[in-house]
Motif scaffolding. Sequence first.
Motif, PDB file in Angstrom:
ATOM      1  N   THR A 141      44.367  34.957   8.261  1.00 42.43           N
ATOM      2  CA  THR A 141      43.871  33.802   7.489  1.00 42.43           C
ATOM      3  C   THR A 141      42.819  34.430   6.405  1.00 42.43           C
ATOM      4  OG1 THR A 141      41.721  32.851   8.503  1.00 42.43           O
ATOM      5  CG2 THR A 141      44.148  32.266   9.223  1.00 42.43           C
ATOM      6  N   GLU A 142      42.565  33.679   5.373  1.00 42.08           N
ATOM      7  CA  GLU A 142      41.671  34.171   4.243  1.00 42.08           C
ATOM      8  C   GLU A 142      40.056  34.088   4.871  1.00 42.08           C
ATOM      9  OE1 GLU A 142      43.525  32.530   0.365  1.00 42.08           O
ATOM     10  OE2 GLU A 142      43.605  31.174   1.988  1.00 42.08           O
ATOM     11  N   TYR A 143      40.038  33.393   6.110  1.00 44.47           N
ATOM     12  CA  TYR A 143      38.757  33.096   6.736  1.00 44.47           C
ATOM     13  C   TYR A 143      38.276  34.175   7.994  1.00 44.47           C
ATOM     14  CZ  TYR A 143      40.016  28.866   4.346  1.00 44.47           C
ATOM     15  OH  TYR A 143      40.182  28.113   3.330  1.00 44.47           O
ATOM     16  N   ASP A 144      39.217  35.013   8.326  1.00 40.42           N
ATOM     17  CA  ASP A 144      39.266  35.828   9.132  1.00 40.42           C
ATOM     18  C   ASP A 144      38.065  36.940   9.088  1.00 40.42           C
ATOM     19  OD1 ASP A 144      41.375  34.805  10.104  1.00 40.42           O
ATOM     20  OD2 ASP A 144      42.573  36.515  10.516  1.00 40.42           O
ATOM     21  N   ALA A 145      37.491  37.549  10.016  1.00 35.79           N
ATOM     22  CA  ALA A 145      36.502  38.588   9.903  1.00 35.79           C
ATOM     23  C   ALA A 145      36.979  39.920   9.496  1.00 35.79           C
ATOM     24  CB  ALA A 145      35.821  39.118  11.366  1.00 35.79           C
ATOM     25  N   GLY A 146      38.317  40.173   9.346  1.00 29.17           N
ATOM     26  CA  GLY A 146      39.122  41.224   8.785  1.00 29.17           C
ATOM     27  C   GLY A 146      40.468  41.501   9.225  1.00 29.17           C
ATOM     28  N   PRO A 147      41.006  42.759   8.940  1.00 31.77           N
ATOM     29  CA  PRO A 147      42.307  43.014   9.651  1.00 31.77           C
ATOM     30  C   PRO A 147      42.091  43.001  11.289  1.00 31.77           C
ATOM     31  CG  PRO A 147      41.546  44.466   7.875  1.00 31.77           C
ATOM     32  CD  PRO A 147      40.431  43.832   8.141  1.00 31.77           C
ATOM     33  N   TYR A 148      43.045  42.327  11.881  1.00 31.68           N
ATOM     34  CA  TYR A 148      42.867  42.283  13.245  1.00 31.68           C
ATOM     35  C   TYR A 148      44.061  43.152  13.992  1.00 31.68           C
ATOM     36  CZ  TYR A 148      38.786  39.579  14.143  1.00 31.68           C
ATOM     37  OH  TYR A 148      37.565  39.155  14.395  1.00 31.68           O
ATOM     38  N   ILE A 149      43.811  44.009  14.970  1.00 30.68           N
ATOM     39  CA  ILE A 149      44.803  44.341  15.954  1.00 30.68           C
ATOM     40  C   ILE A 149      44.976  43.307  16.912  1.00 30.68           C
ATOM     41  CG2 ILE A 149      45.642  46.121  17.538  1.00 30.68           C
ATOM     42  CD1 ILE A 149      43.885  48.049  15.917  1.00 30.68           C
ATOM     43  N   THR A 150      46.103  42.635  17.269  1.00 29.87           N
ATOM     44  CA  THR A 150      46.291  41.728  18.300  1.00 29.87           C
ATOM     45  C   THR A 150      47.325  41.794  19.209  1.00 29.87           C
ATOM     46  OG1 THR A 150      47.884  40.474  16.474  1.00 29.87           O
ATOM     47  CG2 THR A 150      45.795  39.805  16.527  1.00 29.87           C
ATOM     48  N   MET A 151      47.868  42.930  19.159  1.00 27.11           N
ATOM     49  CA  MET A 151      49.021  43.279  20.066  1.00 27.11           C
ATOM     50  C   MET A 151      48.824  44.790  20.359  1.00 27.11           C
ATOM     51  SD  MET A 151      51.468  41.014  21.061  1.00 27.11           S
ATOM     52  CE  MET A 151      53.095  41.685  20.937  1.00 27.11           C
ATOM     53  N   GLY A 152      47.626  45.430  20.659  1.00 25.07           N
ATOM     54  CA  GLY A 152      47.197  46.664  20.942  1.00 25.07           C
ATOM     55  C   GLY A 152      46.696  46.830  22.411  1.00 25.07           C
ATOM     56  N   LEU A 153      47.413  47.438  23.244  1.00 22.32           N
ATOM     57  CA  LEU A 153      47.172  47.605  24.582  1.00 22.32           C
ATOM     58  C   LEU A 153      46.139  48.777  24.806  1.00 22.32           C
ATOM     59  CD1 LEU A 153      48.544  46.216  27.112  1.00 22.32           C
ATOM     60  CD2 LEU A 153      49.996  48.178  27.290  1.00 22.32           C
ATOM     61  N   VAL A 154      45.014  48.489  25.342  1.00 25.16           N
ATOM     62  CA  VAL A 154      43.903  49.439  25.459  1.00 25.16           C
ATOM     63  C   VAL A 154      44.287  50.012  27.012  1.00 25.16           C
ATOM     64  CG1 VAL A 154      41.480  49.762  25.784  1.00 25.16           C
ATOM     65  CG2 VAL A 154      42.391  48.005  23.989  1.00 25.16           C
ATOM     66  N   TYR A 155      44.323  51.311  26.840  1.00 25.13           N
ATOM     67  CA  TYR A 155      44.613  52.022  28.228  1.00 25.13           C
ATOM     68  C   TYR A 155      43.200  52.702  28.397  1.00 25.13           C
ATOM     69  CZ  TYR A 155      46.488  54.851  31.620  1.00 25.13           C
ATOM     70  OH  TYR A 155      47.030  55.642  33.014  1.00 25.13           O
ATOM     71  N   GLY A 156      42.780  52.584  29.811  1.00 21.01           N
ATOM     72  CA  GLY A 156      41.346  53.265  30.073  1.00 21.01           C
ATOM     73  C   GLY A 156      41.277  53.344  31.651  1.00 21.01           C
ATOM     74  N   SER A 157      40.209  54.224  32.104  1.00 22.28           N
ATOM     75  CA  SER A 157      40.240  54.516  33.394  1.00 22.28           C
ATOM     76  C   SER A 157      38.641  54.284  33.912  1.00 22.28           C
ATOM     77  CB  SER A 157      40.494  55.885  33.671  1.00 22.28           C
ATOM     78  OG  SER A 157      41.921  56.257  33.140  1.00 22.28           O
ATOM     79  N   ASN A 158      38.425  54.353  34.987  1.00 20.81           N
ATOM     80  CA  ASN A 158      37.058  54.321  35.501  1.00 20.81           C
ATOM     81  C   ASN A 158      36.598  55.859  35.478  1.00 20.81           C
ATOM     82  OD1 ASN A 158      38.499  55.670  37.459  1.00 20.81           O
ATOM     83  ND2 ASN A 158      37.448  54.602  39.335  1.00 20.81           N
ATOM     84  N   ARG A 159      35.234  56.188  35.879  1.00 23.95           N
ATOM     85  CA  ARG A 159      34.611  57.577  35.452  1.00 23.95           C
ATOM     86  C   ARG A 159      35.231  58.544  36.296  1.00 23.95           C
ATOM     87  NH1 ARG A 159      29.352  57.921  36.492  1.00 23.95           N
ATOM     88  NH2 ARG A 159      29.065  59.487  35.149  1.00 23.95           N
ATOM     89  N   ALA A 160      35.592  58.062  37.642  1.00 25.33           N
ATOM     90  CA  ALA A 160      36.197  59.118  38.364  1.00 25.33           C
ATOM     91  C   ALA A 160      37.679  59.318  38.213  1.00 25.33           C
ATOM     92  CB  ALA A 160      35.947  58.739  39.842  1.00 25.33           C
ATOM     93  N   LYS A 161      38.185  58.570  37.471  1.00 21.45           N
ATOM     94  CA  LYS A 161      39.834  58.830  36.917  1.00 21.45           C
ATOM     95  C   LYS A 161      40.577  58.441  38.282  1.00 21.45           C
ATOM     96  CE  LYS A 161      39.262  60.036  32.564  1.00 21.45           C
ATOM     97  NZ  LYS A 161      39.607  59.278  31.521  1.00 21.45           N
TER      98      LYS A 161
END
Length: 491
Positions: A141-161
């Motif tokens: 929308t014209e009121y958004d904070a900016g361009p958004y990634i809304t269907m991005g899958l974040v992949y991450g691990s704990n420090r010990a992997k």
Amino acid sequence: MSDYYDLRRVLKELAAEAPKQYHATDELVDPNAELAGVYRYIGAGGTVKRPTQAGPALMFNNVKGFAGTRVLIGLLASRKRVGLLFHHDYHTLGQFLNDAVDHPLNPVTVSEADAPAHEVIHKVDDPDFDIRKLIAAPTNTEYDAGPYITMGLVYGSNRAKTKSDVTIHRMVLEDKDTIGIYIMPGGRHIGAFAEEYEQANEPMPITVNIGLDPAITLGATFEPPTTPLGYNELGVAGAIRQEPVQLVDAITVAEKAIARSEFTIEGYIMPHQRMQEDINTNTGKAMPEFPGYDGDANPAVQVIKVTAVTHRQDQPIMQTVIGPSEEHVNLAGIPTEASILELTNKAIPGKVLNVYNPPAGGGKLMTILQIHKTNPADEGIQRQAALLAFAAFKELKTVILVDEDVDIFDMNDVIWTVNTRFQADQDIVVLPGMRNHPLDPSERPAYDPKSIRVQGMSSKLILDGTVPWDMKAQFIRARFKEVQDWRKYLQ
């Protein structure tokens, strides 16, 4: 066609098997407010402000400022279409997903040569690197904070992997190498990993994967208690497709990426760094969220510093979703239905036949339970089922209980039962002072100072539309003749 499941194979299958469910357009569209505004009319549905409707998934082939990039929206914005994508009856998707959770097929790592996600590589030290010019993220929308990634899958691990996980978050592009990510407190596993890294004062390597087989996207939205910390939901997608999700080593960070994604962002969640979500607009708003309102901009979102962007060679697809649309309803609602069904089957087996989280609740705030009573001792079991759902899912606000002769996927049928099998003085149960979803704008002390002490609390509601066991004979629906060949009259 690829031998492996990815977004491109899914779209080819959909276009061939159900052409009215998919449409591509070459009309020029501006990703700044116009793209989402167009889809609002064509197929958004959900809690989007009317007029809106159910419609096809829409591919924009000609996106202003992003030559060669396509934008896909609405792939999951129809429950029937979700069934088609998974080759399964949409009425029983909950049990189908439960079976996948119970029998996960873990991902595998493939070589760089087998990872189309890395066909084109842009690194942050390239002189012209700017994520805002590489990723066609819409501003809804014209009121958004900016361009958004809304269907991005974040992949991450704990420090010990030793543990890895995937979750979806709202992410706003703040500058050429910076993304603001909102991680809701107290739940998402990526948030738990990020907290572990922050306590060690270390940046957390992650990848953001965009443009995926919907089995991956939908499977990733499972939450505790169904998928506890350490359960990698990519195994759910593997079970759905009966082939493991393919991963590949990231280029610039020590983490995995999804090998057949359309776009991948690599980077780090920075420890002890926060930023104003709407720092570029100061509108006070983030983006439209699932309850149907613009979410408030968070004053201190976490920060991703981007190290690289990779994508496929031939017209990569940026996939997006409108927050209040039916697509979000299905992303959030279907896994929640599955989880409630699994929980109630364990606690009170055979008494909850099916579960539906309708668009009216954005997939999270409301559920309809179809109850099966078999003897006088079952009276009251329906309300216990509601309490089980509330106990497991704090974001749930309203539960409607109906009998097995009611079509839970037809809101007219559901509201009919509330009007003809319901008395407000005895069939309403209110549970005040409980936790709920912080995006519900009514959950603030000014709205209800008696039971809401801090924002994010709510009263919970049970509407019991089930017939008392000893009165069943007085509530039999009109009995029409069963006609097997009725379709011939339409020929």
